[in-house]
Design an enzyme around this catalytic site. Structure first.
Site, PDB file in Angstrom:
ATOM      1  N   HIS A  53       0.851  -1.189   0.000  1.00 49.24           N
ATOM      2  CA  HIS A  53       0.000   0.000   0.000  1.00 49.24           C
ATOM      3  C   HIS A  53       0.888   1.241   0.000  1.00 49.24           C
ATOM      4  O   HIS A  53       2.042   1.181   0.440  1.00 49.24           O
ATOM      5  CB  HIS A  53      -0.905   0.010   1.244  1.00 49.24           C
ATOM      6  CG  HIS A  53      -2.021  -0.994   1.178  1.00 49.24           C
ATOM      7  ND1 HIS A  53      -3.029  -1.061   2.112  1.00 49.24           N
ATOM      8  CD2 HIS A  53      -2.278  -1.966   0.250  1.00 49.24           C
ATOM      9  CE1 HIS A  53      -3.876  -2.024   1.780  1.00 49.24           C
ATOM     10  NE2 HIS A  53      -3.435  -2.598   0.662  1.00 49.24           N
ATOM     11  N   GLU A  55       1.000   3.840   1.835  1.00 51.24           N
ATOM     12  CA  GLU A  55       1.538   4.236   3.147  1.00 51.24           C
ATOM     13  C   GLU A  55       2.734   3.378   3.535  1.00 51.24           C
ATOM     14  O   GLU A  55       3.739   3.884   4.052  1.00 51.24           O
ATOM     15  CB  GLU A  55       0.475   4.072   4.247  1.00 51.24           C
ATOM     16  CG  GLU A  55      -0.792   4.859   4.046  1.00 51.24           C
ATOM     17  CD  GLU A  55      -1.885   4.055   3.343  1.00 51.24           C
ATOM     18  OE1 GLU A  55      -1.611   3.444   2.299  1.00 51.24           O
ATOM     19  OE2 GLU A  55      -3.015   4.065   3.844  1.00 51.24           O
ATOM     20  N   CYS A  83      -5.987   1.725   5.949  1.00 53.71           N
ATOM     21  CA  CYS A  83      -6.584   0.455   6.357  1.00 53.71           C
ATOM     22  C   CYS A  83      -5.959   0.011   7.684  1.00 53.71           C
ATOM     23  O   CYS A  83      -5.065   0.670   8.220  1.00 53.71           O
ATOM     24  CB  CYS A  83      -6.342  -0.596   5.272  1.00 53.71           C
ATOM     25  SG  CYS A  83      -4.635  -1.179   5.176  1.00 53.71           S
ATOM     26  N   CYS A  86      -2.102  -0.545   7.469  1.00 55.50           N
ATOM     27  CA  CYS A  86      -1.334   0.699   7.402  1.00 55.50           C
ATOM     28  C   CYS A  86      -1.424   1.481   8.715  1.00 55.50           C
ATOM     29  O   CYS A  86      -0.447   2.102   9.133  1.00 55.50           O
ATOM     30  CB  CYS A  86      -1.802   1.540   6.229  1.00 55.50           C
ATOM     31  SG  CYS A  86      -1.367   0.770   4.646  1.00 55.50           S
TER      32      CYS A  86
HETATM   33 ZN   LIG Z   1      -3.340   0.111   3.733  1.00 58.94          ZN
END
Ligand SMILES: [Zn+2]
Length: 149
Positions: A53, A55, A83, A86
């Site tokens: 992801h 992040e 999420c 993260c």
């Molecule tokens: Zn994430």
């Protein structure tokens, strides 16, 4: 409308790059003392890595740049509500301030779902600023998914 802060502008650009690469368009930037340490786009498909992801990518790059697993005094700017994975990484990295754009009612874990930073077991809670350039961040996602239908 007030101007979009520069780090969020860069995160939005990274999100657009992700869309062009066929990835869900999310971008993230790590800043310390006004200096951009890392800019990253969502890339799980390209990297065959479900953890890639935006992040996580930005946190990894910033940690390497600083030579430390703790991103003390660093701010994370991301176009979408993080999420659970993260949010966990943000806590582990000791990010000081989290700025995000669009809310994510389905996958978000800050103001939705597990509300990670509000849990008593969360050992580090950044300052949180939501809704930064929210309209633009949400539009990039909406257009991406509309084009795929
Ligand atoms: Zn994430």
């Amino acid at each position: 409308m007030f101007p979009v802060p520069d780090p969020m502008r860069r995160a939005l650009d990274a999100a657009r790059d992700a869309a062009l690469a066929g990835e869900v368009p999310v971008g993230a930037v790590v800043v310390k003392d006004g200096i951009i340490l890392a800019t990253a786009a969502n890339a799980p498909r390209a990297l065959c890595d479900p953890t890639a992801h935006a992040e996580i990518q930005a946190i990894r790059a910033a940690a390497l740049a600083l030579g430390s697993d703790r991103l003390k005094g660093c701010d994370l700017w991301v176009t979408l509500e993080p999420c659970a994975m993260c949010a966990g990484a943000i806590a582990h990295a000791r990010i000081a301030r989290l700025y995000y754009g669009a809310a994510d009612a389905k996958g978000g874990a800050v103001e939705h779902g597990p509300r990670f930073f509000s849990q008593p077991t969360c050992h580090h809670r950044p300052e949180i600023y939501a809704g930064i350039a929210e309209t633009e961040a949400a539009a990039i996602l909406r257009e991406f998914f509309a084009a795929r239908r």
